[in-house]
Design a protein around this motif. Structure first.
Motif, PDB file in Angstrom:
ATOM      1  N   LEU A   9       0.708  -1.375  -0.029  1.00 48.35           N
ATOM      2  CA  LEU A   9      -0.168   0.013  -0.515  1.00 48.35           C
ATOM      3  C   LEU A   9       0.505   1.462  -0.181  1.00 48.35           C
ATOM      4  CD1 LEU A   9      -2.391  -1.632   2.821  1.00 48.35           C
ATOM      5  CD2 LEU A   9      -3.277  -0.762   0.330  1.00 48.35           C
ATOM      6  N   ILE A  10       0.669   2.070  -1.381  1.00 47.08           N
ATOM      7  CA  ILE A  10       1.628   3.018  -0.954  1.00 47.08           C
ATOM      8  C   ILE A  10       0.237   4.850  -0.656  1.00 47.08           C
ATOM      9  CG2 ILE A  10       3.370   4.133  -2.729  1.00 47.08           C
ATOM     10  CD1 ILE A  10       3.415   1.797  -3.593  1.00 47.08           C
ATOM     11  N   GLN A  66      -7.143   7.665   3.461  1.00 42.97           N
ATOM     12  CA  GLN A  66      -8.430   6.721   1.929  1.00 42.97           C
ATOM     13  C   GLN A  66      -7.182   5.190   1.898  1.00 42.97           C
ATOM     14  OE1 GLN A  66      -9.367   8.591  -1.945  1.00 42.97           O
ATOM     15  NE2 GLN A  66      -8.117  10.305  -0.797  1.00 42.97           N
ATOM     16  N   LEU A  67      -6.023   4.466   2.074  1.00 45.85           N
ATOM     17  CA  LEU A  67      -5.633   3.815   1.982  1.00 45.85           C
ATOM     18  C   LEU A  67      -6.134   3.111   3.512  1.00 45.85           C
ATOM     19  CD1 LEU A  67      -1.993   3.871   0.522  1.00 45.85           C
ATOM     20  CD2 LEU A  67      -4.370   3.379  -0.904  1.00 45.85           C
ATOM     21  N   LEU A  68      -6.080   3.937   4.491  1.00 44.77           N
ATOM     22  CA  LEU A  68      -6.867   2.756   5.844  1.00 44.77           C
ATOM     23  C   LEU A  68      -8.299   2.591   5.927  1.00 44.77           C
ATOM     24  CD1 LEU A  68      -4.123   5.291   7.771  1.00 44.77           C
ATOM     25  CD2 LEU A  68      -4.161   3.074   7.859  1.00 44.77           C
ATOM     26  N   ALA A  69      -8.256   3.462   5.511  1.00 40.91           N
ATOM     27  CA  ALA A  69      -9.918   2.856   5.368  1.00 40.91           C
ATOM     28  C   ALA A  69     -10.722   1.761   4.092  1.00 40.91           C
ATOM     29  CB  ALA A  69     -10.941   4.937   3.780  1.00 40.91           C
ATOM     30  N   LEU A  70      -9.770   1.071   3.447  1.00 42.40           N
ATOM     31  CA  LEU A  70     -10.080   0.091   2.931  1.00 42.40           C
ATOM     32  C   LEU A  70     -10.080  -1.142   3.766  1.00 42.40           C
ATOM     33  CD1 LEU A  70      -7.889   0.841  -0.376  1.00 42.40           C
ATOM     34  CD2 LEU A  70     -10.187   0.890   0.188  1.00 42.40           C
ATOM     35  N   GLU A  71      -9.579  -0.574   4.777  1.00 44.99           N
ATOM     36  CA  GLU A  71      -8.694  -1.490   6.088  1.00 44.99           C
ATOM     37  C   GLU A  71      -9.549  -3.130   5.782  1.00 44.99           C
ATOM     38  OE1 GLU A  71      -7.676  -2.880  10.821  1.00 44.99           O
ATOM     39  OE2 GLU A  71      -9.224  -0.807  10.068  1.00 44.99           O
ATOM     40  N   SER A 101      -2.044   2.027  -4.724  1.00 43.64           N
ATOM     41  CA  SER A 101      -2.264   3.663  -4.204  1.00 43.64           C
ATOM     42  C   SER A 101      -2.786   4.248  -4.451  1.00 43.64           C
ATOM     43  CB  SER A 101      -1.238   3.775  -4.831  1.00 43.64           C
ATOM     44  OG  SER A 101      -0.541   4.679  -4.728  1.00 43.64           O
ATOM     45  N   THR A 102      -3.050   5.485  -3.345  1.00 38.82           N
ATOM     46  CA  THR A 102      -3.897   6.776  -3.658  1.00 38.82           C
ATOM     47  C   THR A 102      -2.807   8.115  -4.273  1.00 38.82           C
ATOM     48  OG1 THR A 102      -3.916   7.227  -1.234  1.00 38.82           O
ATOM     49  CG2 THR A 102      -6.491   5.393  -2.349  1.00 38.82           C
ATOM     50  N   TYR A 157      -4.314   1.747  -9.354  1.00 38.70           N
ATOM     51  CA  TYR A 157      -4.411   3.370  -8.335  1.00 38.70           C
ATOM     52  C   TYR A 157      -6.189   3.487  -8.391  1.00 38.70           C
ATOM     53  CZ  TYR A 157      -3.027   8.033  -8.365  1.00 38.70           C
ATOM     54  OH  TYR A 157      -2.593   9.060  -8.091  1.00 38.70           O
ATOM     55  N   ILE A 158      -6.306   4.034  -6.759  1.00 39.02           N
ATOM     56  CA  ILE A 158      -7.249   4.900  -6.451  1.00 39.02           C
ATOM     57  C   ILE A 158      -7.171   6.067  -6.992  1.00 39.02           C
ATOM     58  CG2 ILE A 158      -9.257   4.873  -4.830  1.00 39.02           C
ATOM     59  CD1 ILE A 158      -7.685   2.210  -3.822  1.00 39.02           C
ATOM     60  N   GLU A 159      -7.897   6.902  -7.624  1.00 40.61           N
ATOM     61  CA  GLU A 159      -7.777   8.353  -8.176  1.00 40.61           C
ATOM     62  C   GLU A 159      -8.187   9.235  -6.756  1.00 40.61           C
ATOM     63  OE1 GLU A 159      -6.197  10.704  -8.555  1.00 40.61           O
ATOM     64  OE2 GLU A 159      -6.743  11.315 -10.072  1.00 40.61           O
ATOM     65  N   VAL A 160      -8.032  10.494  -6.488  1.00 47.02           N
ATOM     66  CA  VAL A 160      -8.850  10.541  -4.733  1.00 47.02           C
ATOM     67  C   VAL A 160     -10.252  11.097  -4.372  1.00 47.02           C
ATOM     68  CG1 VAL A 160      -6.280  11.144  -3.543  1.00 47.02           C
ATOM     69  CG2 VAL A 160      -7.495  13.149  -5.646  1.00 47.02           C
ATOM     70  N   TYR A 161     -10.507  10.725  -4.101  1.00 46.16           N
ATOM     71  CA  TYR A 161     -12.034  11.463  -3.680  1.00 46.16           C
ATOM     72  C   TYR A 161     -11.746  13.259  -3.999  1.00 46.16           C
ATOM     73  CZ  TYR A 161     -11.576  13.281   0.794  1.00 46.16           C
ATOM     74  OH  TYR A 161     -10.932  14.029   1.917  1.00 46.16           O
ATOM     75  N   ASP A 162     -10.981  13.464  -4.119  1.00 52.42           N
ATOM     76  CA  ASP A 162     -11.197  15.727  -3.570  1.00 52.42           C
ATOM     77  C   ASP A 162     -10.752  15.945  -4.930  1.00 52.42           C
ATOM     78  OD1 ASP A 162      -8.745  14.737  -3.411  1.00 52.42           O
ATOM     79  OD2 ASP A 162      -8.781  16.694  -1.717  1.00 52.42           O
ATOM     80  N   ARG A 163     -10.938  15.125  -6.533  1.00 50.40           N
ATOM     81  CA  ARG A 163     -10.174  15.696  -7.613  1.00 50.40           C
ATOM     82  C   ARG A 163     -11.511  15.138  -8.556  1.00 50.40           C
ATOM     83  NH1 ARG A 163      -5.464  18.398  -8.480  1.00 50.40           N
ATOM     84  NH2 ARG A 163      -5.553  18.502 -10.527  1.00 50.40           N
ATOM     85  N   ILE A 164     -12.849  16.228  -8.628  1.00 46.48           N
ATOM     86  CA  ILE A 164     -14.127  15.626  -9.697  1.00 46.48           C
ATOM     87  C   ILE A 164     -14.115  16.161 -10.747  1.00 46.48           C
ATOM     88  CG2 ILE A 164     -16.584  15.981  -9.244  1.00 46.48           C
ATOM     89  CD1 ILE A 164     -16.290  16.074  -6.634  1.00 46.48           C
ATOM     90  N   ASP A 165     -13.661  17.744 -10.402  1.00 46.78           N
ATOM     91  CA  ASP A 165     -13.340  18.127 -12.108  1.00 46.78           C
ATOM     92  C   ASP A 165     -12.267  18.223 -12.719  1.00 46.78           C
ATOM     93  OD1 ASP A 165     -13.278  20.215  -9.860  1.00 46.78           O
ATOM     94  OD2 ASP A 165     -14.165  21.279 -10.936  1.00 46.78           O
ATOM     95  N   SER A 166     -10.926  17.792 -12.540  1.00 47.14           N
ATOM     96  CA  SER A 166      -9.620  17.251 -13.018  1.00 47.14           C
ATOM     97  C   SER A 166      -8.541  15.929 -12.166  1.00 47.14           C
ATOM     98  CB  SER A 166      -8.979  18.672 -12.616  1.00 47.14           C
ATOM     99  OG  SER A 166      -8.422  19.254 -11.639  1.00 47.14           O
ATOM    100  N   PRO A 167      -8.154  15.635 -13.580  1.00 47.89           N
ATOM    101  CA  PRO A 167      -7.453  14.497 -13.296  1.00 47.89           C
ATOM    102  C   PRO A 167      -6.428  15.040 -12.172  1.00 47.89           C
ATOM    103  CG  PRO A 167      -6.791  15.674 -15.386  1.00 47.89           C
ATOM    104  CD  PRO A 167      -7.981  16.399 -14.773  1.00 47.89           C
ATOM    105  N   THR A 168      -5.454  14.541 -11.199  1.00 46.80           N
ATOM    106  CA  THR A 168      -4.579  14.845 -10.599  1.00 46.80           C
ATOM    107  C   THR A 168      -2.673  14.306 -11.629  1.00 46.80           C
ATOM    108  OG1 THR A 168      -4.370  12.089  -9.644  1.00 46.80           O
ATOM    109  CG2 THR A 168      -5.305  14.071  -8.139  1.00 46.80           C
ATOM    110  N   LEU A 169      -2.023  15.115 -11.406  1.00 45.35           N
ATOM    111  CA  LEU A 169      -1.151  14.969 -12.130  1.00 45.35           C
ATOM    112  C   LEU A 169      -0.317  13.049 -12.199  1.00 45.35           C
ATOM    113  CD1 LEU A 169       1.485  15.473 -13.709  1.00 45.35           C
ATOM    114  CD2 LEU A 169       2.252  16.671 -11.933  1.00 45.35           C
TER     115      LEU A 169
END
Length: 154
Positions: free
Chosen positions: A10-11, A20-25, A87-88, A109-121
């Protein structure tokens, strides 16, 4: 529940990515696992009793730390031979995804929840190396074709 014998790596950067990774416990607790994150008192307290490797930061525009994290990824992937890398993000994930692809280790890869209107780098960089790309919002699918919506982790 005893570990299943499957090893999960887990990275995630410290802070929200790690949270967010901890939420997958409910999923990862039944597997043998190891973690990669940045060293901080918060991360140390959250991961007490877990097998943790500390990554180098900052990762943005820092070539020496990219090389250090690539060396870390090489050593960990060779030594632990995980069954899957999850990874998140953020930047620390990239060398692990590139090397996992080369070593034929599935990477999710799990895209983070707080980027709805643009992709993360990091999402854009890791996408070509990911075996499975998950998003937490339907709206994120427009940036990542063939991604799977899993809903909010938090």
């Amino acid at each position: 529940m005893p570990p299943t014998g499957k090893h999960v790596l887990l990275i995630g950067s410290a802070g929200g990515h790690l949270t967010q990774l901890l939420a997958l416990e409910p999923w990862w607790r039944s597997h043998e696992r190891s973690w990669v994150t940045f060293e901080s008192r918060h991360a140390e307290s959250l991961l007490t009793g877990e097998q943790v490797s500390w990554a180098y930061q900052p990762t943005t525009r820092n070539i020496p730390n990219l090389l250090r994290n690539t060396r870390l990824a090489w050593r960990l992937l060779r030594r632990t031979r995980p069954d899957v890398v999850v990874s998140t993000g953020a930047g620390v994930a990239l060398p692990f995804f590139v090397l996992a692809k080369l070593m034929r280790i599935p990477a999710v890869y799990i895209e983070v929840y707080d980027r709805i209107d643009s992709p993360t780098l990091t999402g854009r960089l890791c996408r070509p190396f990911a075996s499975l790309f998950l998003v937490q919002w339907e709206e994120q699918r427009r940036f990542y074709s063939n991604s799977v919506v899993v809903g909010n982790l938090l």
